[in-house]
Motif scaffolding. Structure first.
Motif, mmCIF file in Angstrom:
data_model
loop_
_atom_site.group_PDB
_atom_site.id
_atom_site.type_symbol
_atom_site.label_atom_id
_atom_site.label_comp_id
_atom_site.label_asym_id
_atom_site.label_seq_id
_atom_site.Cartn_x
_atom_site.Cartn_y
_atom_site.Cartn_z
ATOM 1 N N LYS A 112 -0.363 -4.303 4.570
ATOM 2 C CA LYS A 112 0.393 -3.469 4.745
ATOM 3 C C LYS A 112 1.374 -3.108 3.801
ATOM 4 O O LYS A 112 2.098 -3.771 3.336
ATOM 5 N N GLN A 113 1.302 -1.717 3.310
ATOM 6 C CA GLN A 113 2.476 -1.512 2.162
ATOM 7 C C GLN A 113 3.380 -0.947 2.686
ATOM 8 O O GLN A 113 3.437 -0.127 3.586
ATOM 9 N N VAL A 114 4.445 -1.391 2.043
ATOM 10 C CA VAL A 114 5.932 -0.893 2.503
ATOM 11 C C VAL A 114 6.786 -0.386 1.549
ATOM 12 O O VAL A 114 6.471 -1.039 0.250
ATOM 13 N N VAL A 115 7.736 0.398 1.718
ATOM 14 C CA VAL A 115 8.754 0.654 0.572
ATOM 15 C C VAL A 115 10.096 0.242 1.035
ATOM 16 O O VAL A 115 10.622 0.342 2.095
ATOM 17 N N ARG A 130 4.078 5.454 2.776
ATOM 18 C CA ARG A 130 3.189 6.537 2.538
ATOM 19 C C ARG A 130 3.775 7.767 3.138
ATOM 20 O O ARG A 130 4.539 7.847 4.132
ATOM 21 N N CYS A 131 3.738 8.872 2.501
ATOM 22 C CA CYS A 131 4.394 9.878 2.995
ATOM 23 C C CYS A 131 3.562 10.790 4.144
ATOM 24 O O CYS A 131 2.125 10.682 3.908
ATOM 25 N N PRO A 132 4.098 11.296 5.270
ATOM 26 C CA PRO A 132 3.399 11.629 6.411
ATOM 27 C C PRO A 132 2.548 12.948 5.956
ATOM 28 O O PRO A 132 1.571 13.312 6.746
ATOM 29 N N LEU A 135 -0.152 11.314 2.011
ATOM 30 C CA LEU A 135 -0.141 9.858 1.944
ATOM 31 C C LEU A 135 0.298 9.349 0.339
ATOM 32 O O LEU A 135 -0.274 8.361 0.061
ATOM 33 N N ALA A 136 1.117 10.138 -0.156
ATOM 34 C CA ALA A 136 1.426 9.738 -1.481
ATOM 35 C C ALA A 136 2.302 8.577 -1.152
ATOM 36 O O ALA A 136 3.164 8.532 -0.243
ATOM 37 N N LYS A 137 2.556 7.710 -2.158
ATOM 38 C CA LYS A 137 3.357 6.488 -2.008
ATOM 39 C C LYS A 137 4.775 6.968 -2.199
ATOM 40 O O LYS A 137 5.125 7.599 -3.163
ATOM 41 N N LEU A 138 5.380 6.596 -1.210
ATOM 42 C CA LEU A 138 6.904 7.185 -1.077
ATOM 43 C C LEU A 138 7.863 6.009 -2.254
ATOM 44 O O LEU A 138 8.624 6.306 -2.764
ATOM 45 N N SER A 139 7.050 4.847 -2.540
ATOM 46 C CA SER A 139 7.667 4.043 -3.443
ATOM 47 C C SER A 139 7.741 4.510 -4.972
ATOM 48 O O SER A 139 8.342 4.201 -5.785
ATOM 49 N N GLU A 140 6.739 5.525 -5.227
ATOM 50 C CA GLU A 140 6.717 6.234 -6.395
ATOM 51 C C GLU A 140 7.753 7.476 -6.445
ATOM 52 O O GLU A 140 7.915 8.294 -7.460
ATOM 53 N N GLY A 141 8.531 7.814 -5.447
ATOM 54 C CA GLY A 141 9.523 8.756 -5.538
ATOM 55 C C GLY A 141 11.065 8.369 -5.915
ATOM 56 O O GLY A 141 10.932 7.443 -6.893
ATOM 57 N N CYS A 180 7.861 12.345 9.929
ATOM 58 C CA CYS A 180 8.417 11.145 9.818
ATOM 59 C C CYS A 180 7.856 9.881 9.406
ATOM 60 O O CYS A 180 6.548 9.971 9.386
ATOM 61 N N ALA A 181 8.551 9.078 8.646
ATOM 62 C CA ALA A 181 7.942 8.038 8.000
ATOM 63 C C ALA A 181 7.934 6.845 9.075
ATOM 64 O O ALA A 181 9.186 6.695 9.710
ATOM 65 N N LYS A 182 6.932 6.031 9.209
ATOM 66 C CA LYS A 182 7.154 4.847 9.818
ATOM 67 C C LYS A 182 8.060 3.766 9.371
ATOM 68 O O LYS A 182 7.879 3.393 8.272
ATOM 69 N N THR A 183 9.059 3.264 10.392
ATOM 70 C CA THR A 183 10.001 2.269 9.689
ATOM 71 C C THR A 183 9.655 0.786 10.028
ATOM 72 O O THR A 183 8.890 0.630 11.133
#
Length: 545
Positions: A112-115, A130-132, A135-141, A180-183
């Motif tokens: 499971k990948q989390v940011v 992941r962006c809804p 699916l881009a990585k939010l950690s790259e944001g 929305c992003a899963k928290t």
């Protein structure tokens, strides 16, 4: 005499019907005689039956030194399992002090990948990475006005995961509810950020580990973070193996000496569904006056605490702790938070040793074991059988290893995969290899001339000490940057001093400038050595080409 009874190794899938709070049950396993390994279906889930002998032939002399692999229950075909769900646990994510203030941080728990990031008020937030949208990585944001922005299309999310901005929407259009992003729930406890992985069960705060020694008056600790290229169970097995320290880490510090290798004693005092605990120490020290052995405790899912109490010549009691917080971070990968601490004040030269030196020495320790543990990981995957079939565990060195693998037998059915003493369930998902660096790695590797230029330590190589530790340690990262700055400044001054030495006519001035050049070059060399100590892996002398 030889035990020649066939046995069954059953692989229990994580979709077992047991709930995490199911009381103890005994799984009755029938005797099955097979000539070849084959997959079978049992109770609606995939299992593997592996034909073989319960125990190897052991003579009378060896029975006194080798741990008995087979219990009476196993001979009867019984297997003890308990309810367990890996998501209903708190996992150590990161040291609080090292979380960046101005950037998101991509991390992984099992698959499971989390940011993780700090919002505008400094509060910790954690989403699925992941962006809804696509699916881009939010950690790259990036963080924009306290909100997490996906840099692919600019979608922005508040601390609750709600999307608050989509630049591509028409002016009067409403943002879809599903955008929305899963928290995930996170908590900061004693300087460590913990994450609760379940979305079905509310977080159980009582399950967050609490370490009494870290709250004692005068207790000081030195904490480091390391990314390691092998499974978390192999890492934990290594950490609870004191017998290897004098050999593998000989002279790495003053406590590890090859000639001190010898038999150890172990006394298991606790066994439960959540782990085990007991005393251990050198066999030759037993019976000595005022001798206090070490106390080791393993607690689910991946916390190992080794502690000791020593009374000094003045009758004052001092507490020592070695705390290892391990996080499974993908198949064949793990992240470890190491915290060594004591209530005893440092004396002599120890008071002047900088933290970065201790950190690089810790990195050296893990590099000394890396080749062994990576190959161990590879063999376990290739062989596909429980550790009982592969290990030859000794009573005088491997008691904790056997206890840990047997604990895996009880709870492994509730994990994505596991390597137990009698059971095994191999990873069903292939390992993910990121050829393009992401998150923290991308930030650092892209900021330096990695494309054919100098600064090879910045190349996106996860096996490099720089990426295994320095990028995750704010203190060491600042030290490397500071010494790089000093190195460049000293090189410039040395160049100018050399030029002045050429231009001036007086001998005394020439001597002064040449001496200045020599001192600056010596300083630049010292800076280079410090940088290398923090960024270059340790290689054993007999392995160097």
């Amino acid at each position: 005499m030889a035990l020649q009874q066939p046995f069954l190794f059953e692989l229990l899938h994580s979709t077992t019907s047991l709930t995490p709070r199911t009381p103890f049950v005994s799984l009755q396993i029938p005797q099955i005689y097979l000539h070849n390994n084959k997959q079978i279906k049992k109770h609606g889930r995939s299992c593997y039956a592996i034909a073989g002998n319960v125990g190897a032939e052991v003579d009378g002399e060896n029975q006194s030194v080798v741990l008995q692999d087979t219990s009476l229950e196993e001979l009867r075909g019984q297997r003890e399992i308990v309810g367990y769900d890996w998501t209903e646990e708190w996992y150590p994510l990161y040291l609080t002090k090292n979380i960046p203030d101005d950037a998101p941080l991509g991390l992984t728990v099992f698959d499971k990948q989390v940011v993780l990031y700090k919002d505008g008020s400094g509060q910790l937030r954690c989403f699925e990475d992941r962006c809804p949208h696509r699916l881009a990585k939010l950690s790259e944001g990036q963080l924009y006005d306290g909100k997490l922005e996906c840099l692919y299309h600019g979608w922005q999310f508040d601390g609750d995961g709600k999307c608050v901005k989509i630049p591509q929407l028409p002016e009067n259009a409403k943002i879809p509810r599903s955008a929305c992003a899963k928290t995930y729930e996170v908590r900061d406890s004693q300087g460590v950020v913990w994450i609760w992985m379940s979305h079905r069960t509310p977080p159980n705060i009582n399950k967050i580990p609490w370490f009494e020694n870290f709250e004692r008056k005068g207790f000081r600790d030195n904490s480091t973070t390391h990314v390691l290229p092998y499974d978390h169970s192999i890492l934990l097995e290594n950490l609870m193996d004191p017998a290897h320290v004098p050999i593998s880490h000989d002279r790495t510090d003053f406590t590890a000496k090859r000639e001190d290798a010898g038999p150890l004693f172990f006394e298991v005092t606790e066994r439960s569904n959540r782990g085990f605990a007991g005393w251990w120490g050198k066999e030759k020290d037993q019976g000595k006056a005022n001798y206090t052995p070490n106390f080791l405790r393993f607690e689910a899912p991946c916390v190992l605490h080794n502690s000791r109490e020593i009374v000094d010549e003045n009758g004052e009691k001092h507490y020592f702790s070695g705390l290892f917080l391990c996080r499974p971070s993908g198949q064949g990968k793990s992240m470890l938070i190491v915290r060594f601490g004591t209530t005893r004040k440092s004396t002599g030269i120890l008071k002047f040793i900088p933290n970065w030196f201790i950190h690089q020495n810790a990195s050296k320790v893990f590099e000394q074991d890396m080749g062994f543990l990576s190959s161990q990981n590879e063999i376990l995957m290739k062989e596909g059988v429980p550790t009982k079939r592969l290990y030859l565990n000794l009573k005088s060195s491997d008691t904790w290893v056997t206890e840990y693998r047997k604990w895996m037998d009880k709870v492994g059915h509730g994990m994505p995969y596991h390597f137990g003493h009698n059971t095994i369930f191999l990873p069903q998902q292939p390992a993910v290899v990121e050829h393009a660096p992401a998150g923290f790695v991308a930030n650092f590797s892209a900021s330096q001339p990695a494309k054919g230029g100098i600064g090879e330590m910045y190349a996106p190589n996860p096996a490099n000490r720089y990426f295994r530790h320095v990028v995750h340690c704010r203190e060491c990262s600042n030290v490397v940057k500071a010494f790089e700055t000093w190195k460049k400044a000293l090189c410039v001054i040395a160049l100018l001093s050399t030029a002045f030495a050429i231009l001036v006519s007086g001998r005394q001035w020439k001597a002064v400038f040449l001496l200045s050049t020599s001192l600056c070059l010596a300083g630049a060399y010292a800076c280079s050595k410090v940088i290398a100590m923090n960024t270059i892996n340790f290689i054993r002398a007999h392995r160097r080409l």
